[in-house]
Design an enzyme around this catalytic site. Structure first.
Site, PDB file in Angstrom:
ATOM      1  N   GLN A 173       1.667 -13.005  -3.082  1.00 51.19           N
ATOM      2  CA  GLN A 173       1.736 -12.449  -4.587  1.00 51.19           C
ATOM      3  C   GLN A 173       2.461 -12.526  -4.932  1.00 51.19           C
ATOM      4  OE1 GLN A 173      -0.339  -8.469  -3.780  1.00 51.19           O
ATOM      5  NE2 GLN A 173       1.123  -7.542  -3.975  1.00 51.19           N
TER       6      GLN A 173
ATOM      7  N   GLY B 288       3.828   8.898  -3.376  1.00 49.44           N
ATOM      8  CA  GLY B 288       2.576   8.539  -3.948  1.00 49.44           C
ATOM      9  C   GLY B 288       1.708   7.789  -3.189  1.00 49.44           C
ATOM     10  N   HIS B 289       1.541   6.930  -2.470  1.00 48.52           N
ATOM     11  CA  HIS B 289       0.394   6.446  -1.268  1.00 48.52           C
ATOM     12  C   HIS B 289      -0.510   7.509  -1.153  1.00 48.52           C
ATOM     13  CE1 HIS B 289       3.468   3.104  -0.857  1.00 48.52           C
ATOM     14  NE2 HIS B 289       2.158   2.157  -1.373  1.00 48.52           N
TER      15      HIS B 289
ATOM     16  N   GLY C 172      -2.450   3.166  -8.479  1.00 43.19           N
ATOM     17  CA  GLY C 172      -1.728   3.700  -8.774  1.00 43.19           C
ATOM     18  C   GLY C 172      -1.682   3.041 -10.007  1.00 43.19           C
TER      19      GLY C 172
END
Length: 279
Positions: A61, A36-37, A148
């Protein structure tokens, strides 16, 4: 591939490249890279002369300290993958480099975006996301930012951030990359056992069930049936909601409004998220 660890050095280098008229694309990550990256890197390379990737696990986060401690670190393999994709620059800062002693925290006005779904279940999460992305964009002054769509709500938050702060960069949203069986690729998948990976397929099955069976009218029974798919596979559900594209929850559908189905669920303390657009 050039590797930078100091903010001042990468900023100077990128600014010099921009003076030469080169377009800069940026893919921020927390490492533990997967296909995905790499799809973001590929899209970035197609449209920019310089492709920059960052690898920084942002403590601000994580509202769950245990999740932060267990986040996978695979830097050696990440470097190998980025070199194979002809990434130009990798930025690997320390926490002190991103948040130096003189760093001033601020509060970001995100409205309802941090009150629903991920925002509701992870208080402070999006404040931390905005803090690190604003900082990274001040270091890596890019023309194009690549994100994404698996993190749909985060994409909305960062679009709001860039617009509200008038940051001169263009957001590019890239479709979720999935395994052949439908499981959305995620760095957290590395923490799943083989049995848990098989059970994690139920997330895609639940989303697909909704997409294939949705009809105009009341949505409660449809959601309940989809939740059952997850519960039968040992998932604890934070949320499974059908919303419009602005994340307003819908309990009744007019049959026309474009929808997004979003889910967050945990198995053995590993939290996974996913979403699917309808149509």
């Amino acid at each position: 591939m050039i590797i930078f660890k100091q903010a001042s050095e990468i900023t100077s280098y990128i600014d010099n490249q921009r003076l030469k008229g080169k377009k800069i694309g940026f893919v921020p990550t927390m490492g533990a890279l997967h296909l995905g990256h790499l799809s973001l890197i590929q899209q970035c390379r197609e449209k920019n002369e310089i492709t920059v990737c960052s690898s920084f696990i942002n403590p601000a986060q994580f509202n769950n300290p245990e999740d932060f401690q267990k986040y996978p670190i695979t830097l050696e393999n990440d470097i190998k993958l980025l070199e194979e994709e002809d990434c130009d620059i990798l930025f690997i800062p320390s926490v002190e480099e991103i948040y130096p002693e003189n760093f001033e925290k601020k509060h970001y006005e995100l409205g309802y975006l941090e009150q629903v779904l991920e925002g509701k279940h992870r208080p402070g999460h999006f404040q931390g996301v905005c803090m690190v992305v604003e900082r990274l964009l001040s270091i890596v002054r890019c023309d194009n930012l690549y994100l994404g769509k698996k993190d749909y709500q985060q994409c909305m938050v960062l679009s709001h951030l860039i617009q509200s702060l008038k940051i001169n960069t263009q957001i590019n949203l890239i479709d979720t990359i999935r395994e052949n069986n439908g499981l959305a690729m995620s760095s957290r998948n590395q923490r799943l056992s083989d049995d848990e990976k098989n059970k994690a397929l139920s997330i895609f099955k639940a989303l697909t069930y909704i997409k294939n069976n949705i009809k105009a009218g009341d949505l409660k029974t449809l959601i309940d049936n989809a939740e059952t798919i997850l519960i039968e596979n040992d998932f604890l559900i934070d949320y499974l909601e059908i919303t419009d594209q602005k994340l307003n929850t819908l309990l009744d559908w007019d049959g026309k409004t474009p929808l997004v189905v979003l889910v967050a669920a945990t198995i053995n303390n590993i939290r996974l998220i996913d979403n699917m657009n309808i149509p």
